[in-house]
Design an enzyme around this catalytic site. Structure first.
Site, PDB file in Angstrom:
ATOM      1  N   LYS A 291      -1.442   3.921  65.938  1.00 25.28           N
ATOM      2  CA  LYS A 291      -0.776   5.074  65.274  1.00 25.28           C
ATOM      3  C   LYS A 291      -1.741   6.170  65.439  1.00 25.28           C
ATOM      4  O   LYS A 291      -3.128   6.176  65.504  1.00 25.28           O
ATOM      5  CB  LYS A 291      -0.803   4.715  63.821  1.00 25.28           C
ATOM      6  N   GLU A 377       8.145  -2.268  46.090  1.00 28.45           N
ATOM      7  CA  GLU A 377       8.093  -1.529  44.603  1.00 28.45           C
ATOM      8  C   GLU A 377       8.770  -2.453  43.850  1.00 28.45           C
ATOM      9  O   GLU A 377       8.167  -2.568  42.460  1.00 28.45           O
ATOM     10  CB  GLU A 377       8.930  -0.254  44.711  1.00 28.45           C
ATOM     11  N   ARG A 405      13.809   2.136  43.538  1.00 20.70           N
ATOM     12  CA  ARG A 405      14.191   0.785  43.937  1.00 20.70           C
ATOM     13  C   ARG A 405      13.884  -0.432  42.903  1.00 20.70           C
ATOM     14  O   ARG A 405      14.211  -1.638  43.318  1.00 20.70           O
ATOM     15  CB  ARG A 405      13.386   0.616  45.301  1.00 20.70           C
TER      16      ARG A 405
END
Length: 648
Positions: A291, A377, A405
């Site tokens: 990244k 979540e 969610r």
């Protein structure tokens, strides 16, 4: 030479790319040059607008290889999450749009069907692309269409349970489908969990190190750990047969495994993808990337590799150009830590977003009291329920849009058990540049139906601190504290408090009760001043706790001629709706007008721009209120509350 000058002077190949076919014609040497030009382009453009720079710097070669092997848009390329699709946008003819990336009239920060035929799913919530891919592959097989489906999944997304549900079905169906695991060891921050540990074991394998000497040099030394470790989670009992050969497979899942491959080597990724494409069944291609690769400020950013600077930043340092200000998240983080210092029962939970939600500050002081569950979540909510059952008070900090969610878990696993769990929703309301999937406009409506759940909406830093403490004091049910993104406005003291309701402004005349929810407190004050110029009196109140509706708010409504609510959540089922129902139940017949966000998909732009579009500015609201109250004056037979009282 600056990055921008370098882009201008060395963008020869990038300037020839109008679509994927142009990339297919390039030689290996040209691809290396093009990759460098794309990185320069990304840094130069995103540094002016803000956006997801770190993730996209890491997928340059990977995206080039995908467009060389597959034929988009006939072959479908799906990105999970969509914030790693900038390079895909560049290669599909959208370079010009980057001057206004994430701004009004410019490119979306995520895939967008309106922008290009190369974008199919407007995906920005993690762990969903494999389910889309499973359905697409089944549809093409049933229709007899020879089309490839490719899902690019960040390793962080694989911490979400939905991915594993999809993998189970993908293996069972056996359709041709390529799953590219973009393994950079991070989602926002370093990826946690068993799957991440397994992928790390592959990265630390000596044979893998030998294959990836080039990327090892680029990424820095990686320590060896003795004998190779081949543990695989999620019921893969036998492990990887050979971690460096294309024949490896996740045997228990029945999905072919190719890799690990150097995700920064176009030729290596291309070879792996061609093998996967030709296999005729589901294949996982494990690509190891870095990244922020190729940009020193991102590579040296330990927090999140410049995951997503919110605004313009300095090209040389990566530092934001805007002057630092106190954010809502900072106020929450400081107060949570202060409470945790006082209460050893307080613990924090985050879903791979410790820094963006402020939980990281608690984790730095009390690492044993913070749990990062990954992009999960649903698990976060029910795990919090378990913590509460065990005598603790969990604080679950997520973006407002992401708690959607976990509705079932909040409803049945937390609320039904009357458990003291506090959900702190950052980025509530219209958040701006990230667009409709990230707008936190649903929470007050969706979670307002949960029995026993209390929702607070602070208007400033002082009320955020106060309401967080009030939420943490609740021991017989769940609480929600929600606040917007950006800088906190100056504190707005109340004139007085009626029960739990703050009165911010009042007049001798009781024409209008203006219910200003959360951060709209200052807007309410401006509206009152404007309406007063027309001769009408406005009482401005902040309910503070919007669900359940305070009884005192209904009493105040009964004393006015008109009630107007204004909120930055959807109108359907919102605070205005709830207040109207409470007034009906109390037989309060004062007319009510509710202002809020229409239930729709609103385009990206700044928060101020979107609110202006929706008529949620002081000028717009004042004009509406004046029109409504003057309309009541034009009805001579209408009784005011004081007239009705006199007749009784």
């Amino acid at each position: 030479m600056s990055v921008e000058e370098d882009t201008a002077n060395h963008g020869r190949l990038l300037g020839t790319v109008r679509g994927p076919q142009d990339v297919k014609r390039m030689s290996g040497e040209e691809l290396d040059v093009l990759a460098a030009e794309i990185r320069d382009f990304l840094i130069a453009k995103v540094s002016r607008t803000g956006g997801h720079v770190g993730p996209n710097l890491g997928v340059v070669e990977l995206t080039l290889a995908m467009h060389r092997v597959f034929d988009s848009p006939r072959d479908r390329l799906l990105f999970d999450t969509g914030h790693q699709a900038y390079v895909h946008k560049i290669l599909t003819g959208r370079q010009a749009g980057f001057d206004k990336l994430r701004q009004r009239g410019g490119l979306s920060g995520y895939p967008s069907q309106a922008e290009s035929e190369h974008d199919l799913i407007e995906n920005s919530h993690a762990s969903t692309a494999l389910s889309y891919a499973d359905g697409l592959a089944k549809a093409y097989a049933l229709r007899g269409e020879q089309r490839s489906v490719v899902a690019v999944v960040g390793d962080g997304a694989l911490t979400g349970g939905m991915c594993w549900e999809a993998l189970n079905n993908i293996a069972t169906a056996g359709n041709s489908l390529v799953i590219v695991v973009n393994d950079n060891g991070r989602s926002y921050s370093p990826t946690i969990g068993g799957l991440a540990d397994h992928l790390s074991s592959l990265r630390l394998n000596p044979g893998y190190e030998k294959v990836l000497d080039t990327v090892k040099d680029a990424l820095g030394s990686t320590p060896l750990v003795g004998k190779p470790m081949y543990e695989v989670l999620h019921a893969v009992k036998k492990g990887i047969k050979d971690a460096v050969a294309p024949q490896a497979m996740f045997e228990d899942l029945g999905i072919k495994y190719v890799g690990p491959v150097d995700g920064h080597d176009v030729a290596a990724v291309e070879a792996a993808l061609r093998a996967a494409k030709n296999f005729g069944g589901p294949v996982i291609v494990h690509a190891v990337t870095r990244k922020g690769y190729g940009y020193r400020p991102a590579e040296e950013d330990d927090a999140d590799c410049l995951h997503g600077p919110s605004s313009a930043f300095d090209v040389e340092t990566g530092a934001l150009l805007a002057a630092p200000s106190v954010k809502w998240t900072h106020v929450f983080a400081d107060e949570l830590l202060a409470i945790a210092d006082e209460r050893p029962d307080v613990v924090g939970i985050t879903a791979a977003m410790a820094e963006p939600t402020g939980i990281a500050k608690l984790a730095r002081k009390y690492p044993e009291r913070v749990y990062d569950v990954g992009i999960a979540e649903q698990h976060a909510a029910t795990s919090a329920a378990g913590l509460a059952l065990g005598g603790l008070h969990p604080v679950v900090a997520v973006y407002a849009t992401f708690l959607n969610r976990a509705f079932d878990q909040v409803l049945l696993d937390v609320a039904m058990h009357k458990l003291p769990v506090t959900f702190v929703l950052d980025r509530a309301g219209i958040t701006g540049p990230d667009g409709p999937s990230h707008y936190g406009i649903w929470d007050m409506s969706v979670f307002g139906v949960v029995p026993g759940l209390r929702i607070a909406a602070p208007r400033d830093a002082a009320t955020l601190r106060e309401e967080l403490r009030e939420a943490m004091a609740v021991d017989n049910g769940p609480t929600v504290l929600r606040f917007p993104t950006g800088s906190v406005a100056a504190d707005l003291p109340a004139l007085r408090r009626v029960g739990t309701v703050d009165v911010l402004a009042e007049s001798a005349r009781t024409d209008v009760l203006l219910v200003a929810v959360g951060s709209f407190g200052q807007l309410g004050m401006e509206v009152a001043a404007r309406v007063a110029e027309q001769g009408y009196g406005v009482t401005v109140v902040d309910p503070r706790w919007v669900r359940p509706v305070p009884a005192e708010l209904v009493d105040l409504a009964a004393r006015h001629r008109l009630v107007v609510s204004v909120e930055d959540g959807v109108r359907v089922g919102g605070v205005g709706d709830a207040l109207a129902q409470a007034m009906r139940d109390a037989d309060v017949r004062v007319p009510l007008k509710d202002l809020g966000v229409p239930a729709d998909w609103h385009p990206h732009g700044t928060r101020a721009q979107i609110l202006a579009d929706l008529g949620l500015t002081a000028q717009d609201v004042a004009r509406d209120v004046t029109g409504w109250i003057s309309g009541l004056d034009a009805t001579p037979d209408r009784l005011t509350p004081s007239d009705a009282a006199a007749q009784n």
